[in-house]
Design an enzyme around this catalytic site. Structure first.
Site, PDB file in Angstrom:
ATOM      1  N   GLU A  18      42.498  52.538  46.782  1.00 48.22           N
ATOM      2  CA  GLU A  18      43.133  52.520  45.325  1.00 48.22           C
ATOM      3  C   GLU A  18      42.661  53.280  44.658  1.00 48.22           C
ATOM      4  OE1 GLU A  18      43.300  49.612  41.888  1.00 48.22           O
ATOM      5  OE2 GLU A  18      44.308  48.397  43.982  1.00 48.22           O
ATOM      6  N   ARG A  34      50.924  48.824  44.390  1.00 43.17           N
ATOM      7  CA  ARG A  34      49.933  50.183  43.580  1.00 43.17           C
ATOM      8  C   ARG A  34      50.360  51.089  43.753  1.00 43.17           C
ATOM      9  NH1 ARG A  34      48.131  45.156  42.041  1.00 43.17           N
ATOM     10  NH2 ARG A  34      46.107  44.996  41.894  1.00 43.17           N
ATOM     11  N   SER A  51      39.070  46.932  42.060  1.00 49.93           N
ATOM     12  CA  SER A  51      39.873  47.117  44.038  1.00 49.93           C
ATOM     13  C   SER A  51      39.230  48.297  43.708  1.00 49.93           C
ATOM     14  CB  SER A  51      40.933  46.573  43.950  1.00 49.93           C
ATOM     15  OG  SER A  51      40.847  44.858  43.611  1.00 49.93           O
TER      16      SER A  51
HETATM   17  N1  EPU Z   1      37.937  37.259  49.326  1.00 46.88           N
HETATM   18  C1  EPU Z   1      36.948  37.058  50.084  1.00 46.88           C
HETATM   19  N2  EPU Z   1      35.796  38.044  49.726  1.00 46.88           N
HETATM   20  C2  EPU Z   1      35.921  38.739  48.569  1.00 46.88           C
HETATM   21  C3  EPU Z   1      36.579  38.564  47.698  1.00 46.88           C
HETATM   22  C4  EPU Z   1      38.185  38.338  47.810  1.00 46.88           C
HETATM   23  O1  EPU Z   1      37.316  36.739  50.789  1.00 46.88           O
HETATM   24  O2  EPU Z   1      33.963  39.074  48.067  1.00 46.88           O
HETATM   25  C5  EPU Z   1      39.139  37.004  50.267  1.00 46.88           C
HETATM   26  C6  EPU Z   1      39.644  35.594  49.200  1.00 46.88           C
HETATM   27  O3  EPU Z   1      40.169  34.482  49.759  1.00 46.88           O
HETATM   28  C7  EPU Z   1      39.790  34.941  47.635  1.00 46.88           C
HETATM   29  C8  EPU Z   1      40.713  36.128  48.673  1.00 46.88           C
HETATM   30  O4  EPU Z   1      40.165  37.690  48.798  1.00 46.88           O
HETATM   31  O5  EPU Z   1      40.770  33.949  46.974  1.00 46.88           O
HETATM   32  C9  EPU Z   1      41.808  36.761  47.270  1.00 46.88           C
HETATM   33  O6  EPU Z   1      40.628  37.153  46.393  1.00 46.88           O
HETATM   34  P1  EPU Z   1      41.089  37.907  44.525  1.00 46.88           P
HETATM   35  O7  EPU Z   1      42.328  36.730  44.224  1.00 46.88           O
HETATM   36  O8  EPU Z   1      39.815  38.130  43.818  1.00 46.88           O
HETATM   37  O9  EPU Z   1      42.091  38.245  44.587  1.00 46.88           O
HETATM   38  P2  EPU Z   1      41.881  39.934  45.517  1.00 46.88           P
HETATM   39  O10 EPU Z   1      42.622  39.954  46.296  1.00 46.88           O
HETATM   40  O11 EPU Z   1      40.650  40.433  46.133  1.00 46.88           O
HETATM   41  C10 EPU Z   1      43.780  41.588  43.764  1.00 46.88           C
HETATM   42  C11 EPU Z   1      43.928  42.739  43.229  1.00 46.88           C
HETATM   43  C12 EPU Z   1      42.755  42.764  42.036  1.00 46.88           C
HETATM   44  C13 EPU Z   1      43.495  41.460  40.750  1.00 46.88           C
HETATM   45  C14 EPU Z   1      43.285  39.862  42.011  1.00 46.88           C
HETATM   46  C15 EPU Z   1      43.902  39.416  41.456  1.00 46.88           C
HETATM   47  C16 EPU Z   1      44.632  44.216  44.711  1.00 46.88           C
HETATM   48  C17 EPU Z   1      43.552  46.081  45.632  1.00 46.88           C
HETATM   49  N3  EPU Z   1      43.371  44.041  43.791  1.00 46.88           N
HETATM   50  O12 EPU Z   1      42.490  41.267  44.509  1.00 46.88           O
HETATM   51  O13 EPU Z   1      43.480  44.272  40.878  1.00 46.88           O
HETATM   52  O14 EPU Z   1      42.713  41.193  40.247  1.00 46.88           O
HETATM   53  O15 EPU Z   1      44.259  40.163  43.446  1.00 46.88           O
HETATM   54  O16 EPU Z   1      45.401  39.112  41.262  1.00 46.88           O
HETATM   55  O17 EPU Z   1      45.988  44.352  45.135  1.00 46.88           O
HETATM   56  C18 EPU Z   1      42.349  45.936  40.741  1.00 46.88           C
HETATM   57  O18 EPU Z   1      43.591  46.641  41.280  1.00 46.88           O
HETATM   58  O19 EPU Z   1      41.758  46.991  40.088  1.00 46.88           O
HETATM   59  C19 EPU Z   1      42.485  44.375  40.677  1.00 46.88           C
HETATM   60  C20 EPU Z   1      41.462  44.302  39.985  1.00 46.88           C
END
Ligand code: EPU
Length: 338
Positions: A334, A164, A238
């Site tokens: 971010e 990012r 995010s």
């Molecule tokens: N999780 C929780 N609670 C929550 C959210 C997430 O426990 O409320 C944990 C769970 O273990 C879940 C894991 O986090 O399995 C991963 O969650 P998710 O797949 O939603 O991914 P993220 O790491 O929360 C990142 C990116 C997103 C992108 C997703 C999918 C960042 C800051 N965010 O989110 O990007 O869509 O992966 O690849 O890296 C964005 O940048 O605006 C964005 C939405």
């Protein structure tokens, strides 16, 4: 370029915040942008360039010039049997570009379906989702320098992409306006379905033969199931980045928090998931007035309608403080806070 005064920025930011710009203008070609820079009107005035307004938190009215980048156009520059090089205007909507690529059978951006924002904003923060980052299909970009209107080309190396991150958020912040992005897309797809939820969603959808359209449909389905649609609930995706911590610190935390999800990122570091940390601090689904934390994804802060940017910012600070207190981990936004 025509500038209007005290223009509402409400339609131009996905948080749906009702701040205004002292002066507001739009440009849809490089020459008029350069002509405007050469008038020196921007000298001693603060400038904010908006693409899709999907990664910004406006905490106050903007006391300067806001310019909206509306440069469009998608052109094939060259191709061979394996690849196609495509130049895309920075003001094109990102998802429309992804759909155009899929229609043409060009692979590489299907995992990045439905990300809000414009093509020009995508390399600024090296957008990523479901195991793919834009840097993997990025060839170069064209930009105009604000100091003198000169034109520049940046390769992937010049952009200094990180998680990012790019040079446009660090050492070159505020120095250039991106006008076009050149991608190298694949005519022979290699599918990236390793991100857990994609494989599961594809099988739920009954997909037997993989295609870039099927992967895109699966990504859209996953995003729609947990991320709020900015047309319905204001948000900027995010709000925080997933933090990286030293392996030793992670080891200590893991003895206390045995379920803590993580993945190795090399160099003795571990990436932990900010959504999980925030949820553990009890914020998921939190709501106060018209602002809150999304009930299906704790990493997403939301505006239910009449929320104020400064209150969302205060909420972000409170979340940061509680994650620090419980886990000793610093989470950083971010989103650009203005
Ligand atoms: N999780 C929780 N609670 C929550 C959210 C997430 O426990 O409320 C944990 C769970 O273990 C879940 C894991 O986090 O399995 C991963 O969650 P998710 O797949 O939603 O991914 P993220 O790491 O929360 C990142 C990116 C997103 C992108 C997703 C999918 C960042 C800051 N965010 O989110 O990007 O869509 O992966 O690849 O890296 C964005 O940048 O605006 C964005 C939405």
């Amino acid at each position: 370029m025509n500038l209007t005064q005290n223009e509402s920025l409400h339609p131009f930011n996905t948080f749906g915040l009702k701040q205004s710009a002292k002066l507001f203008g739009r440009f849809d070609d490089v020459d008029s942008l350069i002509g405007f820079i050469e008038t020196d009107f921007l000298q001693d005035r603060s400038l904010l360039v908006l693409g899709g307004g999907s990664n910004i938190l406006l905490t106050q009215d903007f006391d300067g010039v806001v310019l909206k980048n509306e440069i469009t156009g998608i052109q094939v520059v060259k191709e061979n049997v394996d690849h196609v090089w495509v130049s895309v205007g920075a003001g094109e909507n990102w998802h429309q570009f992804v759909l155009y690529a899929i229609e043409n059978g060009w692979a590489g951006v299907e995992n990045l379906s439905l990300i809000p924002g414009t093509v020009g904003a995508a390399p600024m923060q090296n957008i990523g989702a479901y195991g793919v980052e834009i840097k993997e299909v990025f060839n170069s970009l064209e930009a105009v320098a604000l100091k003198d209107g000169s034109r520049h080309m940046f390769t992937a190396h010049d952009c200094e992409f990180g998680y990012r991150e790019s040079i446009f958020k660090t050492s070159a912040k505020g120095e250039y306006i991106i006008t076009a992005v050149n991608f190298r897309l694949n005519k022979k797809p290699t599918f990236n379905t390793s991100y857990g939820a994609i494989a599961d969603t594809l099988s739920e959808m009954g997909v037997e033969e993989l295609s870039i359209k099927a992967v895109s449909d699966a990504v859209i389905k996953i995003r729609q199931s947990k991320l709020p649609d900015p047309m319905e609930i204001g948000n900027a995706g995010s709000f925080f980045k997933n933090p990286t911590i030293p392996k030793d610190q992670f080891g200590n935390l893991k003895t206390e928090f045995v379920d803590m999800p993580s993945y190795e990122v090399g160099e003795g570091n571990t990436k932990v998931l900010a959504g999980w940390l925030i949820e553990q601090c009890g914020w998921k689904g939190f709501r106060e007035g018209d602002i809150g934390v999304h009930s299906k994804q704790a990493l997403v802060l939301v505006n239910y309608g009449q929320g104020k940017g400064r209150d969302i910012y205060k909420l972000a600070l409170a979340i940061q403080a509680s994650v620090m207190q419980k886990f000793g981990i610093s989470i950083v936004p971010e989103v650009n806070v203005v």
